[in-house]
Design an enzyme around this catalytic site. Structure first.
Site, PDB file in Angstrom:
ATOM      1  CB  CYS A  33      13.332   9.036   8.241  1.00  0.00           C
ATOM      2  SG  CYS A  33      14.365   8.053   7.180  1.00  0.00           S
ATOM      3  CD  GLU A  63       9.843  13.021  11.712  1.00  0.00           C
ATOM      4  OE1 GLU A  63       8.719  12.552  11.913  1.00  0.00           O
ATOM      5  OE2 GLU A  63      10.750  12.411  11.113  1.00  0.00           O
ATOM      6  CE  LYS A 105      -1.475   3.006   2.802  1.00  0.00           C
ATOM      7  NZ  LYS A 105      -1.575   4.168   1.916  1.00  0.00           N
ATOM      8  CD  GLU A 137      13.392   0.890   9.882  1.00  0.00           C
ATOM      9  OE1 GLU A 137      13.855   1.931  10.380  1.00  0.00           O
ATOM     10  OE2 GLU A 137      13.925  -0.221  10.035  1.00  0.00           O
TER      11      GLU A 137
END
Ligand code: NAD
Length: 525
Positions: free
Chosen positions: A309, A410, A200, A275
């Site tokens: 990331c 973040e 997906k 992750e």
């Protein structure tokens, strides 16, 4: 199932210079899911669009999947698993070698498609595709390794050995920021190990995954072995999480969504590899080569518009060099050119979409209100054609407290923050004190500090005298704390995620031998 546009040969597509997007994808023609070797429309008939974040133009109309589509894709993957797991791994590897070759041939077209769909500048899009090429060849080679072990048994005339078994149907859920590389990190190790896959993709970048899949189809991956269902995480992702015939989920994305994935998977005792987010730091010590550090910070903080990331969204700087570093960083940041990633003069492309643009701006405003000093940037860029897209001015904060919002959350945009410290020990402590644990770097000329940093930094990846980015696929990739759940992608560690260890004992003594009980046996057969 209604069939959608013919996939087209990957060698026939346009290259993104003209109206077509390459890979048989054409504006105005619906792009469907891949289920059991057929490109099909959704059961529910819903559509969604993918947009160029630099221009705001719609790129393609896509089928929006439902739980029923996931059911069909999982059924196809389950059926294909029965034969794919028995294909000799070196033969599976030959298909991946062909895919790697096709990826190399179509690298430029794929990179151009990526820049249009995701926004990153062309050079970085090429790097994203190259990472997929590297992973494809690496895992293709594993087809002739995939080694287990033969170890001594404690009993005579007995063997103990291990082998890797595939897990089954892999549910892969991927983000938009590395729209070809990250899907390849899941698909290639999963396939080489004999699993089948339902992927997906992120709804902002499905076309990149369509292109990758078309290459794998052309390379000879059999029908049903690789399937794709597009659509919202809350629908398609949830259906994969809940499906009883998907024993493993490999997820990359935010820590918020990853936590939901972990909880739902745990309820069903699924294997899950996560992750997730990062708040990566570059440490600049008082003895660092400031020229080198400056380049590393610019590349790590503003490459991919800060949407990696591993982006360096903190710079932990020794107070004695803070002023010099800040002045030089400000000057260089203000020279960075925003624009369409297809233009060779562009340093920084757009962020992924207008919603993310507003989110970044909101966090920057909150950081300013919080009392952190804004050095440069801090606004939505709207001049000229930039207003049509989702552009944010590269932003630098300074004098941040280690526990301030901009130094902890973040932001996932072109924003970084200087956090001053007075010692090496404080730098390491500040580096480690976040809820994330992906990547860190230290610039120092002192070999003793470098080794102490390697020992004491608690993130999954550490760089010495290099920025926080630049992972290579032959070594493990992943993080600690809120970044991961103990799994790693890439390298041999990546194979561990997609295989079950099976332990086999072969007793050729011809009699009952009891482990731990029959300790003194005659070794003769
Ligand atoms: P996201 O979490 O919003 O989405 C990631 C994927 O998960 C998408 O396909 C999305 O549709 C799906 N999803 C969302 N909610 C879901 C749910 N409830 N159930 C199942 N699936 C769901 O992340 P994003 O915005 O696409 O990507 C950015 C994030 O990814 C950042 O936090 C970044 O740090 C992280 N990231 C991490 C790594 C890594 O290797 N650690 C690599 C790239 C990106």
């Amino acid at each position: 199932m209604t069939q959608t546009q013919a996939p087209g040969s990957v060698t026939q597509g346009h290259n993104g210079h003209g109206n077509g997007l390459g890979f048989g994808i054409e504006t105005g023609k619906l792009v469907g899911h891949l289920i059991g070797g057929q490109w099909v429309e959704s059961t529910g008939g819903k559509h969604f669009q993918t947009t160029n974040p630099a221009t705001g133009e719609t790129l393609a109309d896509l089928s929006e999947g439902s739980a029923a589509d996931v059911d069909k894709a999982v059924a196809a993957a389950n059926k294909a698993f029965k034969s794919w797991r028995l294909v000799p791994a070196p033969k599976r590897g030959e298909i991946l070698f062909r895919a790697g070759q096709l990826l190399m041939e179509r690298k430029e077209d794929m990179a151009r498609l990526m820049t249009q769909e995701m926004g990153k500048v062309l050079a970085e899009a090429r790097g994203d595709v190259q990472e997929a090429i590297d992973m494809t060849f690496y895992m293709a080679g594993e087809g002739r390794r995939l080694a287990g072990q033969v170890v001594p048994s404690e009993l005579p005339n007995k063997w103990a050995m291990t082998m890797r078994d595939p897990v089954g149907v892999v549910g892969a859920i991927t983000p938009w920021n590395f729209p070809v590389a990250i899907p390849s990190w899941k698909i290639m190790p999963a396939l080489i190990a004999g699993n089948t896959v339902v992927i997906k993709p992120a709804s902002d970048t499905p076309l990149c995954v369509v292109a990758l899949i078309k290459i794998l189809e052309e390379a000879g991956v059999p029908a049903g072995v690789l399937n794709m269902v597009m659509g919202p995480g809350s629908v398609v992702g949830t259906a994969l999480l809940e499906h009883p015939d998907v024993p493993i989920i490999s997820f990359t994305g935010s820590t918020e969504a990853g936590t939901i994935v972990a909880v739902e998977a745990a309820k069903r005792l699924k294997r899950v590899s996560l992750e997730m987010g990062g708040k990566n730091a570059i440490i600049v010590m008082d003895d660092a080569d400031l020229d080198l550090a400056l380049e590393g910070i610019l590349w790590s903080a503003f490459g991919t518009s800060g949407q990696r990331c591993t982006a360096a969204s903190r710079v932990i700087v020794h107070r004695s060099v803070q002023g010099a570093l800040e002045e030089r960083l400000k000057a260089r940041i203000e020279q960075l050119r925003l624009g369409n990633g297809l233009d060779s003069g562009t340093d920084i492309g757009p962020v992924i979409n207008k919603g993310q643009l507003q989110r970044i701006h909101g966090m920057v405003q909150a950081g300013t209100k919080d009392g952190t000093r804004l050095v440069t940037g801090g606004s939505i860029a709207a001049g000229g054609d930039l207003g049509k897209g989702a552009f944010y001015t590269p932003t630098l904060f300074s004098d941040a407290k280690p526990d301030s919002m901009v130094a902890q959350e973040e932001i996932f945009g072109p924003v970084t923050t200087l956090v001053p410290v007075d010692s090496f020990a404080e730098a390491i402590a500040v580096n480690n004190a976040t809820k994330y644990g992906l990547s860190s770097s230290i610039y120092t000329a002192d070999v003793n500090k470098a080794f102490a940093a390697m020992r004491d930094i608690t993130t999954g990846i550490v760089y010495i005298n290099a920025g926080t980015i630049g992972a290579e696929i032959q070594v493990p990739f992943g993080g600690t704390r809120g970044t991961g759940n103990g799994h790693r992608e890439a390298g041999q560690a990546g194979l561990d995620t997609f295989t079950e260890w099976k332990t086999i004992y072969v007793d050729y003594s011809g009699k009952l031998q009891r482990a731990q009980i029959d300790l003194t046996e005659d070794p003769a057969p």
